[in-house]
Design a protein around this motif. Structure first.
Motif, PDB file in Angstrom:
ATOM      1  N   VAL A  76      26.242-134.127 -39.910  1.00 31.76           N
ATOM      2  CA  VAL A  76      27.668-133.969 -39.307  1.00 31.76           C
ATOM      3  C   VAL A  76      27.814-133.706 -38.048  1.00 31.76           C
ATOM      4  O   VAL A  76      28.505-134.314 -37.228  1.00 31.76           O
ATOM      5  N   PHE A  81      31.288-140.046 -34.434  1.00 32.16           N
ATOM      6  CA  PHE A  81      32.784-140.364 -34.709  1.00 32.16           C
ATOM      7  C   PHE A  81      33.371-139.650 -35.693  1.00 32.16           C
ATOM      8  O   PHE A  81      34.583-139.915 -36.215  1.00 32.16           O
ATOM      9  N   HIS A  82      32.806-138.469 -36.099  1.00 27.64           N
ATOM     10  CA  HIS A  82      33.243-137.460 -36.944  1.00 27.64           C
ATOM     11  C   HIS A  82      33.742-138.321 -38.584  1.00 27.64           C
ATOM     12  O   HIS A  82      34.705-137.922 -39.053  1.00 27.64           O
ATOM     13  N   ALA A  83      32.715-139.093 -38.750  1.00 26.39           N
ATOM     14  CA  ALA A  83      33.010-139.749 -40.059  1.00 26.39           C
ATOM     15  C   ALA A  83      32.277-138.950 -41.070  1.00 26.39           C
ATOM     16  O   ALA A  83      32.371-139.132 -42.366  1.00 26.39           O
ATOM     17  N   LEU A  84      31.826-137.780 -40.772  1.00 22.00           N
ATOM     18  CA  LEU A  84      31.026-136.676 -41.950  1.00 22.00           C
ATOM     19  C   LEU A  84      31.581-135.459 -41.601  1.00 22.00           C
ATOM     20  O   LEU A  84      31.897-135.183 -40.392  1.00 22.00           O
ATOM     21  N   ALA A  85      31.807-134.761 -42.800  1.00 21.09           N
ATOM     22  CA  ALA A  85      32.226-133.588 -42.777  1.00 21.09           C
ATOM     23  C   ALA A  85      31.416-132.672 -43.892  1.00 21.09           C
ATOM     24  O   ALA A  85      31.325-133.097 -44.832  1.00 21.09           O
ATOM     25  N   LYS A  86      31.049-131.269 -43.169  1.00 20.89           N
ATOM     26  CA  LYS A  86      30.185-130.360 -44.110  1.00 20.89           C
ATOM     27  C   LYS A  86      31.356-129.467 -44.544  1.00 20.89           C
ATOM     28  O   LYS A  86      32.012-128.697 -44.127  1.00 20.89           O
ATOM     29  N   VAL A  87      31.672-129.659 -45.978  1.00 22.25           N
ATOM     30  CA  VAL A  87      32.496-128.630 -46.710  1.00 22.25           C
ATOM     31  C   VAL A  87      31.885-127.972 -47.941  1.00 22.25           C
ATOM     32  O   VAL A  87      31.430-128.717 -48.950  1.00 22.25           O
ATOM     33  N   PHE A  94      33.856-140.376 -44.364  1.00 21.84           N
ATOM     34  CA  PHE A  94      34.899-140.916 -44.025  1.00 21.84           C
ATOM     35  C   PHE A  94      34.500-142.361 -43.747  1.00 21.84           C
ATOM     36  O   PHE A  94      34.278-142.767 -42.451  1.00 21.84           O
ATOM     37  N   LEU A  97      35.976-144.304 -40.450  1.00 21.59           N
ATOM     38  CA  LEU A  97      35.565-143.797 -39.078  1.00 21.59           C
ATOM     39  C   LEU A  97      34.272-144.040 -38.780  1.00 21.59           C
ATOM     40  O   LEU A  97      33.929-143.798 -37.756  1.00 21.59           O
TER      41      LEU A  97
ATOM     42  N   LEU B  46      39.148-136.976 -28.413  1.00 24.20           N
ATOM     43  CA  LEU B  46      38.447-137.847 -29.225  1.00 24.20           C
ATOM     44  C   LEU B  46      39.238-138.996 -29.640  1.00 24.20           C
ATOM     45  O   LEU B  46      40.180-138.895 -29.695  1.00 24.20           O
ATOM     46  N   GLY B  49      38.689-139.456 -35.188  1.00 27.87           N
ATOM     47  CA  GLY B  49      38.250-138.437 -36.142  1.00 27.87           C
ATOM     48  C   GLY B  49      38.472-136.889 -35.712  1.00 27.87           C
ATOM     49  O   GLY B  49      37.920-136.083 -36.016  1.00 27.87           O
ATOM     50  N   ILE B  52      39.395-134.511 -38.509  1.00 28.65           N
ATOM     51  CA  ILE B  52      38.277-134.024 -39.292  1.00 28.65           C
ATOM     52  C   ILE B  52      37.501-133.276 -38.361  1.00 28.65           C
ATOM     53  O   ILE B  52      36.789-132.107 -39.110  1.00 28.65           O
ATOM     54  N   ALA B  53      37.320-133.539 -36.946  1.00 28.90           N
ATOM     55  CA  ALA B  53      36.686-132.298 -36.293  1.00 28.90           C
ATOM     56  C   ALA B  53      37.217-131.136 -36.409  1.00 28.90           C
ATOM     57  O   ALA B  53      36.738-129.933 -36.313  1.00 28.90           O
ATOM     58  N   GLN B  56      36.639-129.294 -39.822  1.00 33.03           N
ATOM     59  CA  GLN B  56      35.570-128.984 -39.767  1.00 33.03           C
ATOM     60  C   GLN B  56      35.363-127.437 -38.773  1.00 33.03           C
ATOM     61  O   GLN B  56      34.780-126.706 -39.253  1.00 33.03           O
TER      62      GLN B  56
END
Lengths: 289, 108
Positions: A76, A81-87, A94, A97, B46, B49, B52-53, B56
């Protein structure tokens, strides 16, 4: 010799110029026409290639193996590109993205990321009646990213001879997909029109070419009369003006029927041969410098 | 409970910010201690994304509730997965103080 034809502003005549240059050089060179406008390809309307082969364009997107993932969050953190998120106790992906760069997989210490192919479009190769090799890509509707498919398209075609001429027809604009088209080009052929919009966008793509250290020249299309600010801009930036194409009804009619300038008026073959010679001289001089 | 509010500026007198992901600032407010703190949004510029950021960021700040004018689809996916409540502030709320008042009122 790789010549990228670009303009900034849409509708200035990139494809008209690119296809005319391809038709002119076809009897003396191995010519590749590469339609990099993968969001709205139109080179085929002028060159009418017969399809030879095609393949799928894919990008590899991460899939998390939850049995191995320790939720360290490194993927993450690394994803530009913020294609991943830790939740909570999972990593969300994603795909739209994801640029398929592979950084997450590379940085995962647990081998918890598997890369799966995600189709985003198609790549085609064709051949025209006058032996122009034709390569094009088409981005699937709703897919947001054009750059990966342009990158793959540029690896997909395979010129045989050393002096093959590769004409890259760029998408409009001055964003990532134009930069991707210009990458590795020996010359940027900037097609513009004598209007404030044409000039404004010319200055943008010229800036990109300059930053990428690609020698550039200008073709002024649809010129009814001299537009002083444009002449001034070219002089000021030492941009060679290779050709002036007049604003004529017969050209508009021909283009509307899917003809190149060479088909509309045979004399353009001579003009484009000269354009090519000038491009070659400038590109080679830049290469030696 | 921790609430994250999108904000045009760095204090409680700042205007509300209708965009969640592209918000210039976030005001983090603790409803128990009534302590607040402003954070500049690192993801505001950005190319993609940002939602999403931002989501997060809300997860990392351990927020239970986020308040903004609206939320984009990607942010919604993350916030929903994280079970963070999304609340749209009322149109009358012009400043972060107004939003805080709205939160306190809606709680009781």
């Amino acid at each position: 010799m790789k010549i990228a034809v670009t303009s900034g502003k849409g509708g200035t005549g990139k494809t008209t110029i690119a296809t005319s240059l391809a038709r002119t050089l076809a009897d003396s060179h191995e010519v590749w026409f590469v339609d990099c406008d993968v969001e709205a390809p139109n080179g085929h309307l002028f060159l009418n290639p017969t399809p030879v082969r095609h393949t799928q364009a894919v990008i590899k997107i991460p899939q998390i193996d939850s049995s191995r993932c320790t939720l360290c969050g490194k993927c993450v953190e690394i994803c530009q590109f913020h294609a991943l998120a830790k939740v909570g106790d999972s990593i969300m992906v994603f795909p739209q993205l994801c640029h398929g760069c592979g950084s997450c997989t590379w940085n995962c210490t647990e081998q918890a990321i598997i890369e799966i192919p995600n189709p985003i479009g198609t790549l085609q190769i064709g051949l025209t009646a006058d032996n122009i090799n034709f390569a094009s890509g088409e981005l699937t509707i709703s897919e947001p990213m054009a750059t990966p498919i342009i990158r793959q398209l540029k690896k997909f075609y395979t010129p045989h001879s050393q002096d093959a001429v590769i004409i890259l027809d760029s998408p409009p604009g001055a964003s990532c997909s134009v930069v991707e088209t210009l990458r590795g080009a020996d010359y940027a052929l900037l097609v513009t029109e004598p209007t404030p919009f044409g000039l404004h966008d010319l200055s943008q793509v010229h800036g990109i070419a300059e930053e990428m250290r690609i020698p550039a020249g200008v073709i002024i299309n649809r010129e009814a009369s001299t537009y002083e600010p444009l002449e001034f801009f070219c002089k000021e930036h030492h941009l060679e003006v290779l050709l002036h194409v007049p604003f004529e009804r017969r050209i508009a009619e021909g283009v509307a029927k899917g003809e190149t300038l060479v088909d509309i008026d045979k004399q353009y073959a001579g003009a484009f041969r000269q354009v090519y010679e000038q491009i070659k001289n400038t590109a080679e001089a830049a290469c030696d410098a | 409970m921790i609430v994250l509010i999108s904000s045009a500026g760095s204090d409680l007198e700042s205007s509300t910010e209708p965009r969640f992901g592209r918000s210039p600032w976030y005001v983090k407010y603790d409803t128990d201690s009534e302590h607040w703190e402003a954070f500049e949004n690192p993801g505001k510029a950005l190319s993609g994304g940002a939602g999403i950021a931002a989501a997060q960021f809300a997860v990392d700040q351990k927020a239970s509730k986020v308040v903004s004018g609206d939320f984009g689809p990607n942010a919604v996916d993350v916030l929903r997965a994280a079970k963070i409540e999304m609340v749209k502030y009322p149109q009358e709320a012009k400043t972060i103080n107004d939003v805080l008042k709205f939160i306190k009122e809606s709680k009781s």
